[in-house]
Design a protein around this motif. Structure first.
Motif, PDB file in Angstrom:
ATOM      1  N   VAL A 203      26.140  44.019  -6.777  1.00 57.06           N
ATOM      2  CA  VAL A 203      27.591  44.190  -6.727  1.00 57.06           C
ATOM      3  C   VAL A 203      28.160  44.301  -8.149  1.00 57.06           C
ATOM      4  O   VAL A 203      29.092  45.082  -8.391  1.00 57.06           O
ATOM      5  N   LYS A 204      27.600  43.553  -9.085  1.00 59.61           N
ATOM      6  CA  LYS A 204      28.053  43.646 -10.475  1.00 59.61           C
ATOM      7  C   LYS A 204      27.782  45.038 -11.041  1.00 59.61           C
ATOM      8  O   LYS A 204      28.621  45.614 -11.754  1.00 59.61           O
ATOM      9  N   ASN A 205      26.625  45.609 -10.717  1.00 59.71           N
ATOM     10  CA  ASN A 205      26.296  46.960 -11.192  1.00 59.71           C
ATOM     11  C   ASN A 205      27.251  47.991 -10.596  1.00 59.71           C
ATOM     12  O   ASN A 205      27.685  48.928 -11.285  1.00 59.71           O
ATOM     13  N   LEU A 206      27.574  47.814  -9.318  1.00 62.13           N
ATOM     14  CA  LEU A 206      28.518  48.718  -8.668  1.00 62.13           C
ATOM     15  C   LEU A 206      29.902  48.577  -9.289  1.00 62.13           C
ATOM     16  O   LEU A 206      30.596  49.572  -9.530  1.00 62.13           O
ATOM     17  N   ARG A 207      30.298  47.356  -9.546  1.00 65.31           N
ATOM     18  CA  ARG A 207      31.607  47.112 -10.176  1.00 65.31           C
ATOM     19  C   ARG A 207      31.689  47.810 -11.533  1.00 65.31           C
ATOM     20  O   ARG A 207      32.694  48.469 -11.853  1.00 65.31           O
ATOM     21  N   ASP A 208      30.634  47.677 -12.338  1.00 67.80           N
ATOM     22  CA  ASP A 208      30.640  48.298 -13.662  1.00 67.80           C
ATOM     23  C   ASP A 208      30.703  49.816 -13.577  1.00 67.80           C
ATOM     24  O   ASP A 208      31.254  50.477 -14.466  1.00 67.80           O
ATOM     25  N   ARG A 209      30.155  50.366 -12.489  1.00 60.95           N
ATOM     26  CA  ARG A 209      30.109  51.825 -12.358  1.00 60.95           C
ATOM     27  C   ARG A 209      31.448  52.408 -11.889  1.00 60.95           C
ATOM     28  O   ARG A 209      31.892  53.436 -12.383  1.00 60.95           O
ATOM     29  N   VAL A 210      32.095  51.767 -10.947  1.00 61.13           N
ATOM     30  CA  VAL A 210      33.321  52.343 -10.376  1.00 61.13           C
ATOM     31  C   VAL A 210      34.599  51.754 -10.962  1.00 61.13           C
ATOM     32  O   VAL A 210      35.691  52.286 -10.729  1.00 61.13           O
ATOM     33  N   GLN A 211      34.497  50.634 -11.689  1.00 62.59           N
ATOM     34  CA  GLN A 211      35.650  50.021 -12.353  1.00 62.59           C
ATOM     35  C   GLN A 211      36.826  49.787 -11.382  1.00 62.59           C
ATOM     36  O   GLN A 211      37.897  50.385 -11.508  1.00 62.59           O
ATOM     37  N   PRO A 212      36.650  48.910 -10.405  1.00 63.04           N
ATOM     38  CA  PRO A 212      37.715  48.695  -9.405  1.00 63.04           C
ATOM     39  C   PRO A 212      38.940  47.999  -9.996  1.00 63.04           C
ATOM     40  O   PRO A 212      38.842  47.252 -10.972  1.00 63.04           O
ATOM     41  N   ASP A 213      40.088  48.260  -9.384  1.00 65.47           N
ATOM     42  CA  ASP A 213      41.331  47.592  -9.775  1.00 65.47           C
ATOM     43  C   ASP A 213      41.486  46.254  -9.056  1.00 65.47           C
ATOM     44  O   ASP A 213      42.171  45.364  -9.553  1.00 65.47           O
ATOM     45  N   GLU A 214      40.878  46.155  -7.886  1.00 68.22           N
ATOM     46  CA  GLU A 214      40.909  44.918  -7.105  1.00 68.22           C
ATOM     47  C   GLU A 214      39.496  44.608  -6.615  1.00 68.22           C
ATOM     48  O   GLU A 214      38.784  45.513  -6.169  1.00 68.22           O
ATOM     49  N   ILE A 215      39.102  43.337  -6.712  1.00 72.33           N
ATOM     50  CA  ILE A 215      37.835  42.874  -6.142  1.00 72.33           C
ATOM     51  C   ILE A 215      38.191  41.798  -5.132  1.00 72.33           C
ATOM     52  O   ILE A 215      38.645  40.712  -5.490  1.00 72.33           O
ATOM     53  N   ILE A 216      38.013  42.117  -3.857  1.00 73.39           N
ATOM     54  CA  ILE A 216      38.480  41.232  -2.780  1.00 73.39           C
ATOM     55  C   ILE A 216      37.294  40.685  -1.998  1.00 73.39           C
ATOM     56  O   ILE A 216      36.447  41.441  -1.518  1.00 73.39           O
ATOM     57  N   LEU A 217      37.249  39.377  -1.895  1.00 69.56           N
ATOM     58  CA  LEU A 217      36.212  38.705  -1.110  1.00 69.56           C
ATOM     59  C   LEU A 217      36.686  38.540   0.326  1.00 69.56           C
ATOM     60  O   LEU A 217      37.787  38.042   0.580  1.00 69.56           O
ATOM     61  N   VAL A 218      35.863  38.973   1.265  1.00 71.53           N
ATOM     62  CA  VAL A 218      36.130  38.761   2.686  1.00 71.53           C
ATOM     63  C   VAL A 218      35.402  37.487   3.098  1.00 71.53           C
ATOM     64  O   VAL A 218      34.166  37.435   3.095  1.00 71.53           O
ATOM     65  N   ALA A 219      36.154  36.443   3.422  1.00 72.71           N
ATOM     66  CA  ALA A 219      35.586  35.134   3.732  1.00 72.71           C
ATOM     67  C   ALA A 219      35.846  34.774   5.186  1.00 72.71           C
ATOM     68  O   ALA A 219      36.954  34.955   5.696  1.00 72.71           O
ATOM     69  N   ASP A 220      34.831  34.283   5.832  1.00 72.98           N
ATOM     70  CA  ASP A 220      34.914  33.853   7.227  1.00 72.98           C
ATOM     71  C   ASP A 220      35.640  32.513   7.302  1.00 72.98           C
ATOM     72  O   ASP A 220      35.166  31.502   6.776  1.00 72.98           O
ATOM     73  N   GLY A 221      36.799  32.493   7.969  1.00 72.91           N
ATOM     74  CA  GLY A 221      37.568  31.268   8.068  1.00 72.91           C
ATOM     75  C   GLY A 221      36.878  30.169   8.846  1.00 72.91           C
ATOM     76  O   GLY A 221      37.233  29.010   8.738  1.00 72.91           O
ATOM     77  N   ALA A 222      35.859  30.538   9.629  1.00 68.56           N
ATOM     78  CA  ALA A 222      35.149  29.552  10.433  1.00 68.56           C
ATOM     79  C   ALA A 222      34.075  28.802   9.635  1.00 68.56           C
ATOM     80  O   ALA A 222      33.467  27.873  10.157  1.00 68.56           O
ATOM     81  N   LEU A 223      33.853  29.205   8.383  1.00 69.45           N
ATOM     82  CA  LEU A 223      32.806  28.559   7.590  1.00 69.45           C
ATOM     83  C   LEU A 223      33.202  27.180   7.081  1.00 69.45           C
ATOM     84  O   LEU A 223      32.360  26.415   6.649  1.00 69.45           O
ATOM     85  N   GLY A 224      34.480  26.877   7.093  1.00 69.75           N
ATOM     86  CA  GLY A 224      34.912  25.576   6.606  1.00 69.75           C
ATOM     87  C   GLY A 224      34.691  25.443   5.108  1.00 69.75           C
ATOM     88  O   GLY A 224      34.980  26.353   4.337  1.00 69.75           O
ATOM     89  N   GLN A 225      34.170  24.301   4.684  1.00 76.42           N
ATOM     90  CA  GLN A 225      33.991  24.060   3.264  1.00 76.42           C
ATOM     91  C   GLN A 225      32.977  25.006   2.631  1.00 76.42           C
ATOM     92  O   GLN A 225      33.027  25.270   1.431  1.00 76.42           O
TER      93      GLN A 225
END
Length: 363
Positions: A203-225
């Motif tokens: 993911v870091k290599n992809l980020r360096d290649r496309v230079q995104p303006d936003e990096i958004i994490l999709v997190a499962d709310g059911a995971l708890g802590q």
């Protein structure tokens, strides 16, 4: 998701709402119950402890507002702190055009679906040409799933079913999106069952290649802590700009929503509340805080209802309302009457020279 927490908080605050004066004793007992309710909802223990300390610091010594009792005022303080805990402040995205958004997360968090949902939502909010790039080359049918969703929501789409070079796929997708004049480019990346070094590096290599303006994490709310630990790991590696919390319609205890902003410092920007692409919205901390405290999220309900009103029906209603308005009088205009009944009105005539009295007549 928050029904259990709401019930426990209501129980903890029920007696406090009716007290005429706050004392160390009754406040300590109520706040201890609030802390227990937060911990039982899977809120991170450090977040729960700091939350109670902040509420206590604001409540002690505060003058009671006129027209409310002390119990009501501490409920307001808890509501304000709950809003801050959930992520007070702006959830706006970057103003860059085209806006490049890198979607990251674990396997099963709803990342691919959230990619299509985000494209759909932002298209409704003014983006004219959203574009999705499939960068998940590992999960079976991941590319097919994104392609179907993109077609369903009328998003541009790019995929390479042969290459195994994820950064190269991202770069090619970026070029294709720009060639299509896209103003929003969403990169759907691969997930893992657990965080590992290979995932982070890819993911870091992809980020360096496309230079995104936003990096958004999709997190499962059911995971708890565990969702908090996932968010912290991704943030340390990629410097996240936002979070999407999914599965808020489930029966999980909701601890992730209350902990994730406080631990990572990254704002929750969007929430998924169902499986359909329409079950997705901007995150409003104040509304969720009111909902958790049992005040009811009326504003969100009205907004949701407004979206499903048929546009043609709305136009018909507007037309009907317009036609029933009082029309201006069509009677012909009358001559003006004298302003005073004691005066007689006579036309003003221009006197010609011939009608002027002669000098002899004055003699």
């Amino acid at each position: 998701m928050f029904e259990s927490l709401t019930d426990k908080l209501s129980t903890a605050l029920r007696n406090l709402r009716g007290v005429g004066q706050l004392t160390e004793a009754n406040m300590e007992m109520a706040l201890q119950d609030v802390r227990t309710a937060l911990l039982s909802a899977d809120v991170h223990f450090r977040v729960a402890r700091e939350f109670i300390e902040k509420v206590k610091a604001k409540a002690v010594g505060q003058e009671v507002l006129k027209g409310v009792n002390p119990g009501q005022q501490i409920v307001k303080i808890i509501n304000d702190e709950l809003t801050a805990l959930l992520g007070e402040g702006s959830t706006a995205l970057s103003a860059a055009r085209p806006l490049k958004v890198l979607m990251v997360g674990l396997h099963g968090s709803g990342k691919t679906t959230s990619t299509a949902k985000l494209g759909r939502l932002l298209k409704k909010k003014g983006y004219s040409k959203p574009f999705a790039v499939a960068c998940d080359i590992y999960r079976p049918a991941a590319i097919d799933q994104l392609e179907i969703l993109a077609k369903q929501e009328e998003l541009g789409f790019y995929a390479d079913r042969v290459s195994r070079d994820v950064p190269a796929i991202g770069a090619a997708g970026l070029a294709a999106a720009k060639a299509a004049n896209a103003d929003l480019i969403l990169f759907d990346t691969a997930g893992r069952l657990q965080i590992d070094a290979d995932l982070i590096q890819e993911v870091k290599n992809l980020r360096d290649r496309v230079q995104p303006d936003e990096i958004i994490l999709v997190a499962d709310g059911a995971l708890g802590q565990e969702a908090v630990n996932v968010a912290k790991t991704f943030h340390d590696a990629l410097q996240l700009t936002g979070l999407i919390l999914t599965k808020l319609d489930g029966d999980a205890r909701g601890g992730a929503a209350l902990s994730i902003k406080s631990i990572t410092g990254v704002p929750i920007k969007f929430v998924g509340t169902g499986e359909k692409t329409a079950d997705f919205d901007v995150f409003y901390p104040d509304r969720l805080a009111s909902r958790i405290l049992g005040m009811g999220d009326v504003v969100s309900l009205v907004e949701k209802a407004a979206e499903v009103i048929d546009q043609k029906e709305a136009e018909r209603m507007a037309e009907t309302k317009s036609s029933t308005r009082r029309r201006p009088s069509a009677w012909p205009r009358r001559c003006a009457r004298p302003t005073s009944p004691s005066r007689t009105s006579s036309p003003r005539c221009s006197r010609s020279r011939s009608s002027a009295p002669s000098a002899a007549s004055w003699a």
